[in-house]
Design an enzyme around this catalytic site. Structure first.
Site, PDB file in Angstrom:
ATOM      1  N   TYR A   1       0.873  -1.171   0.000  1.00 33.10           N
ATOM      2  CA  TYR A   1       0.000   0.000   0.000  1.00 33.10           C
ATOM      3  C   TYR A   1       0.912   1.222   0.000  1.00 33.10           C
ATOM      4  O   TYR A   1       1.704   1.415   0.929  1.00 33.10           O
ATOM      5  CB  TYR A   1      -0.877   0.033   1.245  1.00 33.10           C
ATOM      6  CG  TYR A   1      -2.120  -0.811   1.162  1.00 33.10           C
ATOM      7  CD1 TYR A   1      -3.377  -0.224   1.175  1.00 33.10           C
ATOM      8  CD2 TYR A   1      -2.048  -2.197   1.077  1.00 33.10           C
ATOM      9  CE1 TYR A   1      -4.533  -0.997   1.102  1.00 33.10           C
ATOM     10  CE2 TYR A   1      -3.185  -2.972   1.000  1.00 33.10           C
ATOM     11  CZ  TYR A   1      -4.425  -2.368   1.018  1.00 33.10           C
ATOM     12  OH  TYR A   1      -5.559  -3.129   0.943  1.00 33.10           O
TER      13      TYR A   1
ATOM     14  N   HIS B   1     -17.154  -4.023  -2.142  1.00 26.25           N
ATOM     15  CA  HIS B   1     -15.738  -4.414  -2.229  1.00 26.25           C
ATOM     16  C   HIS B   1     -15.439  -5.638  -1.381  1.00 26.25           C
ATOM     17  O   HIS B   1     -15.761  -5.697  -0.193  1.00 26.25           O
ATOM     18  CB  HIS B   1     -14.838  -3.265  -1.778  1.00 26.25           C
ATOM     19  CG  HIS B   1     -13.377  -3.560  -1.937  1.00 26.25           C
ATOM     20  ND1 HIS B   1     -12.803  -3.836  -3.157  1.00 26.25           N
ATOM     21  CD2 HIS B   1     -12.377  -3.641  -1.026  1.00 26.25           C
ATOM     22  CE1 HIS B   1     -11.501  -4.061  -2.994  1.00 26.25           C
ATOM     23  NE2 HIS B   1     -11.229  -3.952  -1.705  1.00 26.25           N
TER      24      HIS B   1
END
Length: 547
Positions: free
Chosen positions: A75, A259
């Site tokens: 990330y 999601h």
């Protein structure tokens, strides 16, 4: 399992040939063939505005950060300062994913920062930092309000003509954090400058929208057993939260991004009012990890103060031999709904997680060596998890979804004690390939499990026993939930509370395949149902003939 609806994600196959084939004669199409995911029955997405004279764009992109080639999940975060001081409305966005890295970029989220400190302006000049790691500046922790959420397969989104999302509303300077998730299982070296393009207008629209995140807190306490054809979990948004945070006239939902990760099969956002389930706000009974386009609603859905929301995810783990835990890697799981609504309210997130004590009791564990349940609970509720996850060469350290801060009624001394206890039992770790906090916890009670790590205990459970799996699913889904009601300024609107999942009258399943009507047609025409089914199957394979 419900019948498939044409509103779900389906896989459409196509083939292209230079000549019209003879009837009942197969012709190999060669290389001119393919397939893609589509939703045939869903409403058309909102179109770009017809008049573009006043539309500007702002490209928010990474600048070739040093993405590591020795981890499978990265990330990367970078700070940006809004390019103007005057307030604008974002009316749409499109992805800017570099073509050579399309297979690696999993999702992109742009967050608004609550802080307007000038130091963020200095941070905007650097290449960025690994998100949520010890090297990420603390000032970035205020960047938690999503402005947009893009995931694989999406082409972006345009908002209805009466709706916009505020950009640059702070005259002293507005800051944003771009988060890009790279799923890199082959661990190849990546140089990437992906991002998003924001379409902006200075002509403010009548309705100012916001994004509400609902679902399950991203945490190792989100458990999905292995060897399951279907296993459901749910995140709960309470009536106390919506009653406190929504205006009297309620909010209007215009679109939703559902999601999940690789195990996701069926996702939905449920709507409950006064003990009765209303029509689903959105659902996808054939979720496709590679096609996470936002769901545009045909009609805006009104959610009133006191209504409840449930984000439900049904997973399939027949191919997995170990439990899947909540987390940020694609091999871990999430269950989230990003809800675009207006008017914008102070509410940013309304979600829940299984209370730690409830989870461990459900698994038949009552105490651990050297650390109390209260200490562990305090540890799991903090934002950073430097001591929760053992450093690994295969996975970046990441936080659980922000539940509470140490300043929010969390005793920092208890946290230090819990971390110390975990370090003390680290030498007892036996399950090296399950490098999480559960492999550090040594069971003390009950006696028959004494000496096992919690990870070993979870591996040893007979998950293929249907009664066991269903009992755990029932207990965790319909049992106790720790609920959170978080504001845009990253403070809790209500104290975190443990509540029992509500009893409500469920919506009857609708069979959209209209089997009854097909049977009537079959009887009337003499055509068998099998013939009709075959015909529909053929129609699902789209053949384009070029004359």
């Amino acid at each position: 399992m419900p019948f498939a609806s044409l509103g779900d994600t389906i896989r459409v196959l196509w083939a292209l040939h230079s000549s019209d084939p003879e009837l009942n004669t197969a012709i190999w199409p060669g290389d001119k063939r393919g397939g893609r995911a589509l939703r045939l029955k869903t409403p058309a997405p909102h179109a770009p505005p017809r008049y573009t004279e006043d539309i500007k764009h702002w490209d928010v992109k990474l600048n070739q950060p040093p993405v590591s080639d020795n981890v499978d999940t990265t990330y990367w975060c970078k700070i940006f300062k809004a390019p103007h001081k005057e307030k604008h409305h974002m009316i749409g966005y499109t992805p800017l994913v570099e073509k050579e890295n399309e297979d690696l970029v999993h999702h992109i989220i742009l967050y608004e920062c609550a802080s307007t400190l000038p130091i963020l302006g200095q941070h905007a000049r650097i290449v960025g930092a690994p998100c949520y790691s010890p090297t990420m500046p603390r000032e970035w922790e205020s960047c938690l309000q999503p402005v947009l959420a893009w995931a694989r397969g999406s082409t972006g989104e345009w908002l209805p003509e009466h709706v916009g999302i505020s950009i640059a509303e702070h005259s002293e300077g507005s800051y944003y954090m771009l988060e890009v998730h790279y799923n890199n299982p082959s661990m190849r070296k990546v140089v990437d400058s992906s991002g998003v393009r924001l379409h902006l207008t200075p002509k403010l629209r009548p309705q100012e929208a916001g994004i509400l995140v609902a679902g399950v807190a991203v945490s190792p306490l989100h458990l999905i057993p292995p060897k399951q054809k279907e296993y459901a979990t749910a995140g709960y948004c309470t009536p106390h939260c919506t009653h406190t945070m929504f205006p009297e006239s309620g909010v209007n939902i215009v679109s939703v991004v559902l999601h999940s990760h690789l195990a996701g099969r069926r996702l939905s956002l449920k709507h409950i009012r006064q003990g009765k389930e209303l029509p689903r706000i959105v659902e996808d009974n054939h979720f496709d990890f590679e096609y996470q386009q936002s769901h545009t609603l045909e009609k805006e859905v009104k959610v009133l103060p006191g209504d409840e929301l449930v984000a439900e995810c049904v997973y399939g783990t027949l191919d997995r031999t170990k439990p899947t835990l909540g987390g940020y890697a694609a091999s871990q799981e999430m269950c989230l709904a990003f809800v675009v609504h207006y008017p914008r309210t102070p509410l940013a997130a309304c979600y829940s997680m299984t209370p730690l004590k409830h989870l461990f009791k459900t698994l038949g564990v009552y105490s651990f060596k050297g650390v109390t349940m209260d200490h562990l609970e305090k540890l799991f509720l903090t934002t950073r998890t430097d001591a929760v996850t053992i450093p690994s060469t295969g996975q970046q350290q990441l936080p659980i979804y922000p539940a509470t801060r140490p300043s929010e009624d969390i005793d920092e001394e208890l946290i230090r004690e819990a971390k110390s206890a975990l370090r003390a039992v680290k030498d007892y770790t036996l399950e090296q390939d399950n490098e999480n906090v559960f492999s550090r916890l040594i069971i003390e009670e009950p006696e028959e499990f004494r000496g096992r790590t919690l990870a070993e205990h979870m591996l040893a459970l007979p998950w293929t026993e249907e009664l066991l799996a269903r009992a755990i699913e029932q207990n965790l889904y319909h049992g106790r939930h720790m609920t959170f009601c978080r504001k845009r300024d990253d403070k809790l609107a209500l104290p975190a509370d443990i509540q029992t999942f509500p009893n409500y009258t469920e919506l009857p399943e609708v069979n959209e395949t209209m089997c009854t009507e097909m049977a009537k047609l079959s009887n009337a025409s003499g055509t068998s149902y099998l013939d009709i089914a075959t015909f529909l199957t053929i129609l699902a394979i789209v053949t384009i003939v070029v004359s």
